[in-house]
Write an enzyme that holds these catalytic residues in place. Sequence first.
Site, short mmCIF file in Angstrom:
data_model
loop_
_atom_site.label_atom_id
_atom_site.label_comp_id
_atom_site.label_asym_id
_atom_site.label_seq_id
_atom_site.Cartn_x
_atom_site.Cartn_y
_atom_site.Cartn_z
CG PHE A 199 45.82 15.51 44.64
CD1 PHE A 199 46.28 14.76 43.58
CD2 PHE A 199 45.86 14.95 45.91
CE1 PHE A 199 46.78 13.47 43.77
CE2 PHE A 199 46.36 13.67 46.12
CZ PHE A 199 46.82 12.93 45.04
CD GLU A 249 34.75 16.02 49.80
OE1 GLU A 249 35.08 15.26 50.74
OE2 GLU A 249 34.47 15.60 48.67
#
EC number: 2.3.2.4
Length: 175
Positions: A4, A79
């Site tokens: 997601f 990230e």
Amino acid sequence: MFYFAYGSNMLIARLAERVPSVRPAGRAWLVGHQLHFHLSGSDESGKCNVLHTGNDSDIVHGALYELDAERLDRLHAAEGPPYVFLELDVGTPDGVVRAATYRGRPEYLDDALVPFDWYRDFVTHGAREHGLPPDYVARLEGVTTWRDPDEQRAQHNRRILQHQATNVIRDPVRN
């Protein structure tokens, strides 16, 4: 595995830079969370984060992808330490699915942060690519930004907005 994306990774070209192959699987939403641009990026600007509120009226819209769980090294590196990788239940037009996502670690959150204009554009372009609700896209477009003082970095990232990734697997049934 399902992934997601709710921030810059919603943009197909952005995510395609970070993983060997990308399979868009439609739109999705995360209930009980709010989207904030308050995660401290390595460039000292605000990045997206989903903040758990527990309030069912708080919804973060995003994109669902199918990714190879064994080939996420570059995504995890991009990230970085500010995020924890976890699995949550997300809604889709076909029902609830379990999907991996990133959530900011509390020590990296700062509500005074503002995203660069190109970063906010990744998010808004990605939201439009996946057909997220127009009122949600409008809220994203209204996020205050600042100009990246590193023009070379800004130009590099603006080029990504124009890039057509070649490692995208399109499922004609879904997309």
